[in-house]
Design a protein around this motif. Sequence first.
Motif, PDB file in Angstrom:
ATOM      1  N   ALA A  78       3.347  -3.607   0.750  1.00 19.65           N
ATOM      2  CA  ALA A  78       3.212  -2.528  -0.243  1.00 19.65           C
ATOM      3  C   ALA A  78       3.768  -1.190   0.250  1.00 19.65           C
ATOM      4  CB  ALA A  78       1.748  -2.374  -0.645  1.00 19.65           C
ATOM      5  N   TYR A  79       3.667  -0.945   1.534  1.00 20.24           N
ATOM      6  CA  TYR A  79       4.096   0.338   2.099  1.00 20.24           C
ATOM      7  C   TYR A  79       5.568   0.646   1.785  1.00 20.24           C
ATOM      8  CZ  TYR A  79       4.883   3.934   5.663  1.00 20.24           C
ATOM      9  OH  TYR A  79       5.221   5.087   6.318  1.00 20.24           O
ATOM     10  N   ILE A  88      -1.293   1.937  -6.159  1.00 18.59           N
ATOM     11  CA  ILE A  88      -1.498   0.534  -5.783  1.00 18.59           C
ATOM     12  C   ILE A  88      -2.768   0.080  -6.508  1.00 18.59           C
ATOM     13  CG2 ILE A  88      -2.013  -1.043  -3.887  1.00 18.59           C
ATOM     14  CD1 ILE A  88      -0.382   0.863  -2.078  1.00 18.59           C
ATOM     15  N   THR A 143      -3.412  -2.753   3.413  1.00 17.17           N
ATOM     16  CA  THR A 143      -3.025  -2.079   2.172  1.00 17.17           C
ATOM     17  C   THR A 143      -4.289  -1.756   1.377  1.00 17.17           C
ATOM     18  OG1 THR A 143      -0.934  -3.281   2.084  1.00 17.17           O
ATOM     19  CG2 THR A 143      -1.728  -2.341   0.022  1.00 17.17           C
TER      20      THR A 143
END
Length: 333
Positions: A92-93, A103, A142
């Motif tokens: 996700a980063y 997110i 995350t």
Amino acid sequence: MSSAPTKAFASQADLSEKKITFEQLSQHCWAYTAEGDPNSGVIIGDRFIMVSDATATPAMAQDLIKKIRTVSDLPIKYVLLTHYHAVRVLGAYAYAAEGATEIIASEGTLDLIKERGAQDMKSEMERFPRLFRGADSIPGLTWPTMVVGGGNPTQGEVPGKLSINLGGVVVQIWHPGPGHTRGDTIAWVEEEKVLFSGDLVEYEAGVYTGDAQLEEWPATLEALRDLKAEFIVPGRGEAMKGNANVNKALDYTQRWVTTLFQAGKEAVAGKMDLKAAMAHTRKSMDPVFGHVFIYEHCLPFDVTRAYDEASGIKNPRIWTAERDMEMWKALQS
């Protein structure tokens, strides 16, 4: 005399790369599929883009980002975590540099990240190194910035829902009920009848159930069937087109889950140990599913969870790298 070689743990020996397909399903919806490796979904509006399932590492996310950039240069503002497993969320980063500010996950997924995210990350990386290419690019766990609350609709409760307008297309996000995990979350584009199911649904690939709610999963699949989707991007396997083919994927997953859990219940009733439970489960699973991708990877974890749930362990035990190896040795002994 040399002893027989021990079988490589989980999928440590699986090193062959898979062919990636990036295909448009409807006006705004795309599928990123990988021959049985984890899939992602992409929804491209007139203002923003949403990615469903972020890939396993920021390095691996770059391939998905490249594919998206062949069709749109809009900001990838939203990343949906369909559940907490490392292979889905740790990339996700990478999207921050592409405009991601949100997110999204369910409350159940957030709880699971808090409870077992760190152990899961270590465990999954050791099980399947190929799926964590560029692991050194992962900054850590995350964490969602938008959390969808609400109840379990399969129990008659009202699910919390997020409706996100990407410009010209609205994505509905909610938790349809427990299954692959207790926090599974879907994305549904109602106008185009496209469902992004995460690992609640698979097709012609192993169904990992190591953290599943097996008894409740079939009801959740029926809730998805009621949407009458015309397209589905499953967690693994090809994107399915046409309602009959969507139902084929739902049926496939349901058959896996029910066959597995029935064998687990029989093993517990017969007072079998885990190794005997595995042999018993293979009798019903191998003839139907033995040919599919990652079948042998999933089965030890699946049998262990089915045995646990049939024994009354409602909340899946946390997998650690150490527990993985203990189970593996018990089955190889």
